[in-house]
Design a protein around this motif. Structure first.
Motif: not given
Length: 367
Positions: A183-185
């Motif tokens: 989700g944070w890349g």
């Protein structure tokens, strides 16, 4: 190895024996024995040959010329010999590996082969690598992705891939694209079971000019160990999600033969599998393995995968409680060039050489 190759390898090594049902035809007009040895090829290889080689391209013409040279160089210093079968050889032409036998007409019990070179299979060539086959883990730490070997055969990440490649770095790049990001890349951690590309040749124990040998069965055993040890050691019921791409399915098929227990802590997804997909799915099902929502996915670009699906469905059926998947497989298999290829191969006879037949077939294949 494709299902075609697997079935071919189950036949007797000696051509002309009772177990050998192959039909061999002249490779081309220049290999009919007028200059050098005769060169024959299994007519059933027409679909595979046409999917791997565009006879009208510069590379295709170069490959065909190299193959025709077998009438002079077969069994020479550039060939790899099978240590288990002295009359069987492998030769690398451009980026393909060609498997053939040489028979000299010496009277042998049960062997009625005409003297000459007999091409029995063709596949992509592998290249040497310094990284051994086995389980690796890739972790994103301090802004960098680090890939290291796993020594205890236990896959600890929630995501796993089975990939082949010319080297570990190439396989890891493909695997990282499958693993994706969080989700944070950030790149997700993942386990990678690496298959060196030369193992994909899968045709036995080959002794190269540099005296190196590779044993696909041993690599399959390594994968089986990984599946079993991970099953035993995984503390959670949340299964590890394996994605197996293309030729990696071959090794999974071999590995499952060495797994006797259940695999309910593993989830599988096959992408463009070049193997007996029906046998693989049924084996996984019997072992209690989980499946992705789309257990088998075809891109439509891999003709070898589509041809394998068509052949696999002819050889067997999926378990009865998987009608949706079987329907999907049949739809994808219908897109294969195999039906027209088989018709073309059936027309290949003593009056029409293999290469002429393949050229007529190649127009039906999208390159």
């Amino acid at each position: 190895m494709s299902i075609v190759s697997i079935k071919r390898r189950q036949l007797a090594y000696k051509l002309g024996s009772k177990a050998d049902t192959r039909q061999f035809v002249p490779f081309s007009k220049t290999t009919n024995g007028d200059h050098g040895r005769k060169v024959f090829i299994d007519a059933a290889l027409a679909p595979l040959f046409a999917s791997l080689i565009d006879p009208n391209s510069a590379k295709g013409v170069q490959t065909i010329m190299k193959i025709e040279q077998l009438r002079a160089i077969a069994g020479g210093v550039t060939s790899n010999s099978n240590v288990n079968t002295p009359f069987e050889y492998m030769e690398n032409f451009v980026d393909l590996a060609l498997y053939y036998q040489i028979h000299n007409g010496v009277a042998e019990a049960g062997n009625s082969a005409v003297p000459g070179v007999y091409i029995t299979d063709i596949t992509f060539a592998g290249s040497e690598t310094r990284s051994p086959a086995g389980l690796y883990v890739s972790k994103f730490e301090r802004g960098q992705t680090q890939t290291s070997a796993v020594t205890n055969d236990v896959a600890t990440a929630d995501i796993g891939t089975i990939e082949s490649g010319r080297n570990l770095e190439a396989a890891s790049r493909k695997a990282s694209a499958i693993a994706g990001t969080d989700g944070w890349g950030m790149q997700n951690n993942f386990n990678l079971f690496y298959i060196p590309s030369m193992v994909i040749n899968e045709m036995g124990l080959w002794m190269t000019p540099s005296l190196r040998s590779y044993r696909p069965q041993e690599v399959a055993q390594l994968l089986a160990n990984t599946l079993v040890r991970t099953q035993e050691s995984r503390p959670t019921s949340n299964p590890i999600s394996w994605t197996i791409d293309s030729d990696g399915a071959k090794l999974l098929q071999l590995a499952l033969e060495n797994v006797s227990g259940i695999l309910d802590k593993h989830q599988f997804k096959l992408v463009d599998p070049v193997a007996d997909v029906v046998k693989i799915i049924n084996a996984l099902d019997r072992k209690g393995a989980k499946f992705d929502n789309s257990p088998v996915v075809y891109s439509g670009k891999n003709k070898r995968a589509l041809a394998s699906a068509a052949l696999s469905l002819k050889a067997g059926s999926l378990n009865r409680h998987q009608p949706t998947l079987e329907s999907t497989l049949r739809i994808q298999a219908a897109k294969s060039a195999l039906p027209c290829a088989q018709t073309s191969a059936n027309r290949t006879n003593g009056n029409l050489d293999f290469l002429t037949s393949v050229k007529s077939l190649s127009g039906a294949i999208l390159w």
